[in-house]
Design an enzyme around this catalytic site. Structure first.
Site, PDB file in Angstrom:
ATOM      1  N   GLY A 166     -93.819 -35.488 -65.059  1.00 61.34           N
ATOM      2  CA  GLY A 166     -93.007 -36.481 -65.903  1.00 61.34           C
ATOM      3  C   GLY A 166     -92.416 -35.633 -66.810  1.00 61.34           C
ATOM      4  O   GLY A 166     -92.647 -34.368 -67.259  1.00 61.34           O
ATOM      5  N   HIS A 167     -91.364 -36.511 -67.705  1.00 57.30           N
ATOM      6  CA  HIS A 167     -90.527 -35.767 -68.574  1.00 57.30           C
ATOM      7  C   HIS A 167     -91.494 -35.377 -69.686  1.00 57.30           C
ATOM      8  O   HIS A 167     -92.630 -35.887 -70.163  1.00 57.30           O
ATOM      9  CB  HIS A 167     -89.626 -37.138 -69.263  1.00 57.30           C
ATOM     10  CG  HIS A 167     -90.162 -38.268 -69.558  1.00 57.30           C
ATOM     11  ND1 HIS A 167     -89.282 -39.357 -69.717  1.00 57.30           N
ATOM     12  CD2 HIS A 167     -91.488 -38.506 -69.890  1.00 57.30           C
ATOM     13  CE1 HIS A 167     -90.173 -40.398 -70.165  1.00 57.30           C
ATOM     14  NE2 HIS A 167     -91.234 -39.897 -70.109  1.00 57.30           N
ATOM     15  N   ASN A 168     -90.948 -34.322 -70.389  1.00 58.12           N
ATOM     16  CA  ASN A 168     -91.641 -33.465 -71.715  1.00 58.12           C
ATOM     17  C   ASN A 168     -93.084 -33.206 -71.438  1.00 58.12           C
ATOM     18  O   ASN A 168     -93.772 -32.612 -72.399  1.00 58.12           O
ATOM     19  CB  ASN A 168     -91.996 -34.685 -73.039  1.00 58.12           C
ATOM     20  CG  ASN A 168     -90.330 -35.119 -73.279  1.00 58.12           C
ATOM     21  OD1 ASN A 168     -90.048 -36.086 -72.837  1.00 58.12           O
ATOM     22  ND2 ASN A 168     -89.691 -34.392 -73.923  1.00 58.12           N
TER      23      ASN A 168
END
EC number: 2.3.1.191
Length: 343
Positions: free
Chosen positions: A250-252
């Site tokens: 996922g993002h980050n």
């Protein structure tokens, strides 16, 4: 034995050469001039194949194999047939990997750019690159020297790829900076928007993703794995990580150096993994957690809270291995049918 229709081994090699390649020791100095024509399983080997023993459960096969040479751990030397030449190594599997690389070196094609490749004029392509049919390379993208890019792969605007990378077929890469000696297998998706929305009763409102993806050196990304770009910060995969097929990052998310992420793992946004973390198959980690250095999550473990460095957890929700085993024992006892009282 390997299928020679697709992979023909190099060699033959003298056993002394393979000892040097792998950092192994020839037991009692015997067999230096013995020739090895290939690698094989214990049960399928012929005289000049090299086999490996790294687990006790294969001792019977070792006794019955036709092979005359074996990579073996020092604790198993006493079980080997007297007629067998031994390459002794404390980590036989590592020795096997190094020897396998000698028998099956990576084939690197000569520099080539297919006529059907679409490369924007502002893109920079390094020397001796192989760019296959149907590839698109966007504006201001930079491709390092010695890279191979497979059929129908998309490299977006501004993407940077370091030297000697292998990007296989049907890969898409956007908003990403990729290091050297990276391998990305077919169908991987890197740098697309993350799954970020602000929701209320009136609907779901998309959060723009202005970050990117940073991938270090010597990383492998498996087939059909997806790595989302960050919202404001970057998604980061550090050096020497190994991501299997069908992984969702996922993002980050931050994945520390040398971590291993096995197939069908999902890591939700903004979670951070320390160095040398292992997430076994189908493990899941919710967002905004920290998994400490050297921690392991066993297969199908679902992590809802931080995991300390070196801890091994499993189950749903994931707990320490000892607690998980207690839970299993309790459940077995609890569901065991009770005997009817004697009348």
């Amino acid at each position: 034995m390997s299928n020679y229709q697709f992979t023909k081994p190099a060699g033959p090699f003298y056993l002394a050469e393979l000892a040097e390649i792998s950092g192994s020791t020839l037991y009692e100095g015997k067999g230096e001039a013995f020739t090895v024509s290939g690698l094989a399983k214990l049960s399928e080997a012929t005289t000049h194949n090299l086999v490996m023993l790294h687990q006790k459960k294969y001792l019977k096969e070792l006794k019955n194999t036709a092979a005359r040479a074996c990579i073996i751990g020092p604790e198993y030397v006493k079980f080997a047939p007297d007629s067998m030449y031994l390459l002794v190594h404390p980590n036989p599997y590592k020795a096997f990997a190094l020897i396998a690389q000698a028998f099956y070196p990576s084939e690197k094609p000569a520099g080539f750019i297919a006529s059907s490749a679409a490369i924007e004029t502002s893109a920079v392509i390094g020397s001796n690159c192989y760019i296959a049919h149907g590839v698109y390379i966007g504006n201001n993208a930079k491709i390092g020297s010695g890279c191979q890019i497979g059929v129908n792969t998309y490299i977006g605007d501004g993407v940077t790829i370091g030297d000697d990378c292998l990007i296989e077929d049907n890969v898409s890469i956007r908003h990403a900076v990729i290091g050297k000696h990276v391998v990305i297998y077919p169908g991987a998706r890197i740098g697309q928007d993350g799954f970020g929305f602000a929701s209320d009763a009136s609907g779901h409102y998309k959060i723009p993703h202005a970050g990117g993806v940073i991938i270090g050196n010597h990383v492998e990304i498996g087939a059909n794995t997806c790595i989302d770009r960050g919202s404001l910060d970057n998604t980061v995969i550090e050096d020497w990580c190994r991501l299997d097929n069908l992984v969702q990052v996922g993002h980050n998310v931050k994945i520390g150096k040398g971590s291993i992420i096995v197939a069908q793992v999902g890591i939700a946004g903004s979670t951070e993994l320390g160095e040398y973390v292992t997430l076994a198959g189908q493990a899941g980690v919710i967002g905004h957690l920290k998994i400490g250095k050297g921690a392991t999550v066993l297969a199908s473990g679902k992590v809802y809270k931080n995991v300390k460095s070196g801890d091994r957890v499993g189950g749903h929700p994931a707990v320490s291995i000892s607690d998980w085993q207690k839970q299993i024992r309790f459940l077995k006892t609890a569901i065991k049918p009770k005997k009817s009282p004697k009348s």
